[in-house]
Design an enzyme around this catalytic site. Structure first.
Site, PDB file in Angstrom:
ATOM      1  N   SER A 152       0.848  -1.195   0.000  1.00  0.00           N
ATOM      2  CA  SER A 152       0.000   0.000   0.000  1.00  0.00           C
ATOM      3  C   SER A 152       0.882   1.242   0.000  1.00  0.00           C
ATOM      4  O   SER A 152       2.068   1.172   0.333  1.00  0.00           O
ATOM      5  CB  SER A 152      -0.866  -0.024   1.256  1.00  0.00           C
ATOM      6  OG  SER A 152      -1.229   1.259   1.677  1.00  0.00           O
ATOM      7  N   TYR A 165      -2.663  -0.445  10.008  1.00  0.00           N
ATOM      8  CA  TYR A 165      -2.636  -0.801   8.582  1.00  0.00           C
ATOM      9  C   TYR A 165      -1.273  -0.446   7.979  1.00  0.00           C
ATOM     10  O   TYR A 165      -0.676  -1.239   7.255  1.00  0.00           O
ATOM     11  CB  TYR A 165      -3.772  -0.040   7.884  1.00  0.00           C
ATOM     12  CG  TYR A 165      -3.930  -0.321   6.415  1.00  0.00           C
ATOM     13  CD1 TYR A 165      -4.470  -1.521   5.968  1.00  0.00           C
ATOM     14  CD2 TYR A 165      -3.575   0.630   5.456  1.00  0.00           C
ATOM     15  CE1 TYR A 165      -4.635  -1.774   4.604  1.00  0.00           C
ATOM     16  CE2 TYR A 165      -3.743   0.392   4.102  1.00  0.00           C
ATOM     17  CZ  TYR A 165      -4.271  -0.818   3.678  1.00  0.00           C
ATOM     18  OH  TYR A 165      -4.431  -1.059   2.334  1.00  0.00           O
TER      19      TYR A 165
HETATM   20  N1  NAD Z   1      -8.478  -0.186  -2.643  1.00  0.00           N
HETATM   21  C1  NAD Z   1      -7.344   0.454  -2.444  1.00  0.00           C
HETATM   22  O1  NAD Z   1      -7.230   1.647  -2.718  1.00  0.00           O
HETATM   23  C2  NAD Z   1      -6.149  -0.264  -1.906  1.00  0.00           C
HETATM   24  C3  NAD Z   1      -4.958   0.458  -1.807  1.00  0.00           C
HETATM   25  C4  NAD Z   1      -3.820  -0.180  -1.321  1.00  0.00           C
HETATM   26  C5  NAD Z   1      -3.885  -1.500  -0.945  1.00  0.00           C
HETATM   27  N2  NAD Z   1      -5.074  -2.182  -1.030  1.00  0.00           N
HETATM   28  C6  NAD Z   1      -5.052  -3.583  -0.620  1.00  0.00           C
HETATM   29  O2  NAD Z   1      -5.578  -4.379  -1.661  1.00  0.00           O
HETATM   30  C7  NAD Z   1      -6.128  -5.569  -1.097  1.00  0.00           C
HETATM   31  C8  NAD Z   1      -7.535  -5.731  -1.657  1.00  0.00           C
HETATM   32  O3  NAD Z   1      -8.333  -4.683  -1.141  1.00  0.00           O
HETATM   33  P1  NAD Z   1      -9.664  -4.117  -1.826  1.00  0.00           P
HETATM   34  O4  NAD Z   1      -9.494  -2.669  -1.959  1.00  0.00           O
HETATM   35  O5  NAD Z   1     -10.035  -4.914  -3.002  1.00  0.00           O
HETATM   36  O6  NAD Z   1     -10.675  -4.330  -0.614  1.00  0.00           O
HETATM   37  P2  NAD Z   1     -11.936  -5.299  -0.437  1.00  0.00           P
HETATM   38  O7  NAD Z   1     -12.475  -5.021   0.914  1.00  0.00           O
HETATM   39  O8  NAD Z   1     -12.854  -5.164  -1.602  1.00  0.00           O
HETATM   40  O9  NAD Z   1     -11.278  -6.764  -0.449  1.00  0.00           O
HETATM   41  C9  NAD Z   1     -10.661  -7.336   0.661  1.00  0.00           C
HETATM   42  C10 NAD Z   1     -11.130  -8.774   0.783  1.00  0.00           C
HETATM   43  O10 NAD Z   1     -10.445  -9.411   1.873  1.00  0.00           O
HETATM   44  C11 NAD Z   1     -11.366 -10.258   2.522  1.00  0.00           C
HETATM   45  N3  NAD Z   1     -10.981 -10.551   3.886  1.00  0.00           N
HETATM   46  C12 NAD Z   1     -10.893  -9.665   4.904  1.00  0.00           C
HETATM   47  N4  NAD Z   1     -10.546 -10.319   6.024  1.00  0.00           N
HETATM   48  C13 NAD Z   1     -10.389 -11.624   5.703  1.00  0.00           C
HETATM   49  C14 NAD Z   1     -10.039 -12.783   6.423  1.00  0.00           C
HETATM   50  N5  NAD Z   1      -9.746 -12.716   7.722  1.00  0.00           N
HETATM   51  N6  NAD Z   1      -9.988 -13.966   5.774  1.00  0.00           N
HETATM   52  C15 NAD Z   1     -10.272 -14.036   4.453  1.00  0.00           C
HETATM   53  N7  NAD Z   1     -10.610 -12.960   3.708  1.00  0.00           N
HETATM   54  C16 NAD Z   1     -10.672 -11.780   4.338  1.00  0.00           C
HETATM   55  C17 NAD Z   1     -12.676  -9.483   2.472  1.00  0.00           C
HETATM   56  O11 NAD Z   1     -13.785 -10.344   2.686  1.00  0.00           O
HETATM   57  C18 NAD Z   1     -12.629  -8.905   1.060  1.00  0.00           C
HETATM   58  O12 NAD Z   1     -13.200  -9.826   0.143  1.00  0.00           O
HETATM   59  C19 NAD Z   1      -6.056  -5.396   0.424  1.00  0.00           C
HETATM   60  O13 NAD Z   1      -4.911  -6.024   0.924  1.00  0.00           O
HETATM   61  C20 NAD Z   1      -5.910  -3.901   0.585  1.00  0.00           C
HETATM   62  O14 NAD Z   1      -5.280  -3.557   1.793  1.00  0.00           O
HETATM   63  C21 NAD Z   1      -6.197  -1.595  -1.497  1.00  0.00           C
END
Ligand code: NAD
Length: 271
Positions: A152, A165
């Site tokens: 991130s 985080y």
């Molecule tokens: N969206 C952004 O801007 C962004 C930026 C930087 C990093 N990220 C990272 O990208 C990844 C995907 O995030 P996203 O934005 O698609 O969010 P999202 O919330 O749509 O997806 C995250 C998924 O992780 C699952 N999850 C959470 N806890 C869990 C557990 N204990 N066991 C199994 N599954 C679990 C959730 O059910 C969800 O399906 C994450 O690691 C997030 O930190 C996202």
């Protein structure tokens, strides 16, 4: 001619596949001919993504487990091995923040709830380490394999309000480099470990933080845009190509990297 980007027939396990970025990536990889195991912790949601995946090809299966549940992960590993016979890559997409671990605008750092902090550390860090230790066992026998972690923008610079985080994502960068080294030294140059660091993409978790109901930016959303030279958020499709590249033979000499996909956020000091 060698097809550097061909991933057809490869077996990929994707955690967080009921979410926005990992779910979209999983479907994209399946569309490219890969066999995909959709891992999620909620049975109904896994069933729903699998129904969509089944429309792409028959080469998909669901694994229902929390990424912190070692027994559930082991059962998932056996299911994938029984069905597909190998694992070519693990994509650690599960992760994110939790409201309780966020320091609200009216709060200060001394209000931090340490239990919520620990939960966020566990989900993001342990929730990447445990699936890796489970599914990378296949790489030892195969002599090939790859891991993609999700870092991130908060890992290398201070992003206000999200201490747990940020700490966890910084540790993911470190784990990426550490594991890349360990795998290569022990199992050779066929095993690679990399990460993507998305900039700001609208997801289920951050939508309300970044956008008002009428689609305009919140104050925090505007701050993010001000530091993003592209002056917009990422579209989920914009993460697929970097992951595809890192998974493919085109990246055969690439390990231990954290690839930013961020519209310039990490390059720009904001002024
Ligand atoms: N969206 C952004 O801007 C962004 C930026 C930087 C990093 N990220 C990272 O990208 C990844 C995907 O995030 P996203 O934005 O698609 O969010 P999202 O919330 O749509 O997806 C995250 C998924 O992780 C699952 N999850 C959470 N806890 C869990 C557990 N204990 N066991 C199994 N599954 C679990 C959730 O059910 C969800 O399906 C994450 O690691 C997030 O930190 C996202």
């Amino acid at each position: 001619m060698k097809e550097l980007f061909n991933i057809s027939g490869k077996v990929f396990v994707v955690t967080g596949s009921t979410g926005v970025l990992a779910g979209g990536t999983a479907r994209y990889l399946q569309e490219q001919g890969a066999k995909v195991a959709y891992l999620g912790r909620n049975q109904a949601k896994v069933d729903a993504v699998l129904e969509e995946a089944g429309k792409i090809s028959e080469h998909c299966l669901g694994v229902t487990t929390d990424v912190l549940d070692e027994d559930g992960l082991n059962r998932g590993y056996e299911k994938v091995m029984n069905e597909f016979g190998r694992v070519d890559a693990l994509i650690n997409g599960a992760g994110g923040n939790m409201p309780g671990a966020t320091i609200g605008p009216d709060k200060e750092i001394f209000d931090l709830n340490i239990d919520d902090y620990s939960q966020v550390m566990d989900l993001n860090l342990k929730g990447t380490v445990l699936p890796t230790l489970t599914f990378a066992k296949a790489f030892k026998a195969q002599g090939t394999g790859s891991v993609i972690n999700f870092s991130s923008m908060s890992s290398g610079q201070a992003l206000t309000r999200v201490l747990g985080y940020s700490n966890a994502k910084a540790a993911i960068d470190n784990f990426t480099r550490w594991m890349a080294t360990e795998m290569a030294l022990k199992y050779g140059d066929g095993v690679r470990v990399n990460a993507v660091a998305p900039g700001f993409f609208i997801s289920n978790q951050n939508r309300a933080l970044l956008l008002n109901e009428d689609g305009s930016f919140t104050e925090r959303g505007q701050q993010v845009i001000n530091k993003t030279p592209f002056r917009r958020f990422g579209e989920q499709e914009e993460i697929y190509g970097t992951i595809h590249y890192l998974l493919s033979d085109a990246a055969s000499f690439v390990t231990g990297t954290v690839a930013a996909v961020d519209g310039g956020f990490s390059s720009f000091c904001g002024v």
